[in-house]
Write a protein that holds these residues in place. Structure first.
Motif, PDB file in Angstrom:
ATOM      1  N   UNK A 109       0.823  -1.220   0.000  1.00 38.68           N
ATOM      2  CA  UNK A 109       0.000   0.000   0.000  1.00 38.68           C
ATOM      3  C   UNK A 109       0.852   1.263   0.000  1.00 38.68           C
ATOM      4  N   UNK A 110       2.165   1.092  -0.125  1.00 42.75           N
ATOM      5  CA  UNK A 110       3.099   2.209  -0.097  1.00 42.75           C
ATOM      6  C   UNK A 110       2.945   2.990   1.209  1.00 42.75           C
ATOM      7  N   UNK A 111       2.871   2.248   2.313  1.00 41.49           N
ATOM      8  CA  UNK A 111       2.749   2.879   3.621  1.00 41.49           C
ATOM      9  C   UNK A 111       4.022   3.630   3.971  1.00 41.49           C
ATOM     10  N   UNK A 112       3.885   4.865   4.398  1.00 42.20           N
ATOM     11  CA  UNK A 112       5.044   5.696   4.701  1.00 42.20           C
ATOM     12  C   UNK A 112       5.208   5.993   6.181  1.00 42.20           C
ATOM     13  N   UNK A 113       4.084   6.040   6.903  1.00 43.56           N
ATOM     14  CA  UNK A 113       4.109   6.524   8.278  1.00 43.56           C
ATOM     15  C   UNK A 113       3.303   5.601   9.182  1.00 43.56           C
ATOM     16  N   UNK A 114       3.831   5.355  10.386  1.00 44.74           N
ATOM     17  CA  UNK A 114       3.091   4.658  11.438  1.00 44.74           C
ATOM     18  C   UNK A 114       2.914   5.629  12.596  1.00 44.74           C
ATOM     19  N   UNK A 115       1.683   5.798  13.043  1.00 46.59           N
ATOM     20  CA  UNK A 115       1.376   6.740  14.124  1.00 46.59           C
ATOM     21  C   UNK A 115       0.895   5.981  15.352  1.00 46.59           C
ATOM     22  N   UNK A 116       1.541   6.240  16.473  1.00 46.51           N
ATOM     23  CA  UNK A 116       1.090   5.693  17.758  1.00 46.51           C
ATOM     24  C   UNK A 116       1.055   6.828  18.771  1.00 46.51           C
ATOM     25  N   UNK A 141       8.893   2.389   6.503  1.00 44.18           N
ATOM     26  CA  UNK A 141       9.666   1.535   5.592  1.00 44.18           C
ATOM     27  C   UNK A 141      11.133   1.943   5.629  1.00 44.18           C
ATOM     28  N   UNK A 142      11.992   1.054   5.127  1.00 48.55           N
ATOM     29  CA  UNK A 142      13.407   1.365   5.008  1.00 48.55           C
ATOM     30  C   UNK A 142      14.138   1.322   6.327  1.00 48.55           C
ATOM     31  N   UNK A 168      14.096  10.321   0.293  1.00 47.20           N
ATOM     32  CA  UNK A 168      13.605  11.660   0.620  1.00 47.20           C
ATOM     33  C   UNK A 168      12.078  11.736   0.634  1.00 47.20           C
ATOM     34  N   UNK A 169      11.415  10.996  -0.247  1.00 43.25           N
ATOM     35  CA  UNK A 169       9.963  11.052  -0.287  1.00 43.25           C
ATOM     36  C   UNK A 169       9.367  10.574   1.034  1.00 43.25           C
ATOM     37  N   UNK A 170       9.937   9.505   1.593  1.00 39.74           N
ATOM     38  CA  UNK A 170       9.443   9.006   2.878  1.00 39.74           C
ATOM     39  C   UNK A 170       9.772   9.992   3.995  1.00 39.74           C
ATOM     40  N   UNK A 272      -0.193   4.545   7.378  1.00 37.70           N
ATOM     41  CA  UNK A 272      -0.779   5.412   6.357  1.00 37.70           C
ATOM     42  C   UNK A 272       0.037   5.413   5.071  1.00 37.70           C
ATOM     43  N   UNK A 273      -0.688   5.372   3.954  1.00 37.70           N
ATOM     44  CA  UNK A 273      -0.120   5.659   2.648  1.00 37.70           C
ATOM     45  C   UNK A 273      -0.707   6.978   2.169  1.00 37.70           C
ATOM     46  N   UNK A 274       0.054   7.749   1.393  1.00 39.19           N
ATOM     47  CA  UNK A 274      -0.362   9.104   1.037  1.00 39.19           C
ATOM     48  C   UNK A 274      -0.471   9.294  -0.470  1.00 39.19           C
ATOM     49  N   UNK A 275      -1.242  10.328  -0.854  1.00 35.52           N
ATOM     50  CA  UNK A 275      -1.274  10.730  -2.255  1.00 35.52           C
ATOM     51  C   UNK A 275      -0.138  11.710  -2.509  1.00 35.52           C
ATOM     52  N   UNK A 276      -0.111  12.317  -3.696  1.00 32.52           N
ATOM     53  CA  UNK A 276       0.993  13.204  -4.054  1.00 32.52           C
ATOM     54  C   UNK A 276       1.022  14.475  -3.206  1.00 32.52           C
ATOM     55  N   UNK A 277      -0.100  14.812  -2.592  1.00 32.31           N
ATOM     56  CA  UNK A 277      -0.160  15.994  -1.727  1.00 32.31           C
ATOM     57  C   UNK A 277       0.041  15.621  -0.258  1.00 32.31           C
TER      58      UNK A 277
END
Length: 376
Positions: A109-116, A141-142, A168-170, A272-277
């Motif tokens: 899902x191209x998840x970039x962020x985990x929030x707790x 990720x990474x 950098x995108x992440x 969470x996975x995000x759109x381009x914005x």
């Protein structure tokens, strides 16, 4: 000309709201039992919202039987619907087995962020007097996870190597969401990576944090090195904080933050996975704890985190009823503990199902009262 009965029926059908689809990923042992408790809270007769659950069996047995195909199918379904709720699952230790479903889901899902988010639970004693909420925004990720590892040499001269990467995108997704979340919480952005030791690697996240602070001048920003962050957290008690972190740092940090509040049962974990914005595009929620095999089948595990995970998904659904229901579930869960219905892990005697029953009753009462007071 008046519409015919058939035309009227078509108009009414067309105006009906389609049910909101949520992917449900079933799990193992106590994880599955707690998922079932959380889903009870999301029933239409409780929250007044018609949710369509798309079920995928992510138990260890079925992951092995399908060679993880079911995990990929669940991820594709989440990409279509945007929402997912996952039970705790077993990750086998043997090399060559099916591995962790979470790693597959994050990548798919191209998840970039985990929030707790750690928060004060009434009647549960926190560490060092902590009471203001603290959110950890962890790179999903990474970094150390998925790094290439190898060894060279032998005996006492053997050397182990690891090649880690971040992009950098992440880093930008972490930074952007950190400041947005802090603005929403009216909190301070605090902490950060060890950029003094690693100006190229960890410095990339620091660069993105500094740039994000310029885009959000109304959000307080106090960068700290990760080691100082740990130390200063033990002295902080009165400020709401949002802490950005690399993948491994965030993994360790979020466990510590939740324990500062006395229990990991009072928090949900959101991928969470995000759109381009950098707006949330896919949201998957789960409890931060594991499958607790020693509690399996005993009706004594704490369902708080799983119930809060279910509530958190509702906050991202573009429907006022969903947002209202989410608030009702959060409030009802905390009030249930405050009024003395607690499971054994936080000093009570209530069974799992008894706790959930009380939450359901409170949610129904709240929504009924709020609906009756509309217009006042």
């Amino acid at each position: 000309m008046q519409p015919t009965i058939q035309q009227t029926m078509k108009i009414e059908v067309a105006s009906m709201t389609e049910p909101i689809s949520v992917v449900v990923m079933q799990g193992d042992q106590t994880g599955q039992e707690l998922l079932e408790e959380a889903l009870r809270v999301l029933e239409p007769n409780v929250i007044g919202l018609d949710l369509q659950f798309l079920n995928f069996d992510l138990s260890l047995e079925n992951r092995r039987a399908t060679n993880n195909q079911v995990v990929h199918e669940a991820a594709e379904a989440m990409k279509r619907t945007g929402y997912g709720i996952k039970a705790a699952t077993i990750t086998p230790e043997n090399k060559g087995d099916v591995g962790s479903p979470n790693a597959i889901l994050r990548k798919a899902i191209d998840g970039k962020v985990i929030v707790r988010t750690g928060r004060r639970i009434p009647g549960v004693r926190p560490v060092a007097g902590t009471f203001a909420p603290i959110s950890v925004i962890r790179m999903a990720v990474g970094d150390a996870y998925g790094a290439k590892e190898w060894r060279e040499g032998s005996g006492i001269d053997e050397i182990a190597y690891r090649t880690e990467t971040i992009d950098r995108k992440t880093c930008r997704a972490v930074a952007e969401y950190t400041f947005r979340h802090a603005r929403k919480m009216k909190a301070k952005v605090f902490g950060g990576p060890k950029f003094t030791v690693s100006p190229v690697y960890e410095g990339m996240l620091k660069e993105e944090m500094d740039e994000a602070s310029k885009r959000y001048p109304d959000v307080r920003y106090e960068p700290q090195l990760i080691d100082a962050t740990y130390a200063l957290l033990l002295n902080n008690s009165g400020e709401a904080l949002v802490i950005p972190a690399l993948n491994r740092d965030g993994d360790c940090l979020s466990d510590m933050v939740l324990q500062l509040f006395g229990t990991i049962a009072g928090s949900e974990s959101i991928l969470m996975g995000f759109d381009e914005e950098f707006q949330p595009k896919v949201v998957m929620a789960e409890a931060p704890h594991g499958t607790a095999p020693s509690l399996y089948g005993k009706d004594i595990a704490n369902p708080m985190a799983m119930i809060l995970a279910a509530a958190s998904v509702l906050t991202y659904i573009d429907d006022p009823k969903a947002v209202t229901a989410s608030r009702a579930i959060y409030e009802a869960t905390i009030e249930t503990v405050r009024e003395g219905t607690k499971t054994a892990d936080i000093g009570g005697t209530a069974h799992t199902s008894e706790f959930t029953n009380e939450v359901i009753s409170k949610v129904q009462t709240k929504l009924e009262v709020w609906n009756s007071l509309q217009g006042f």
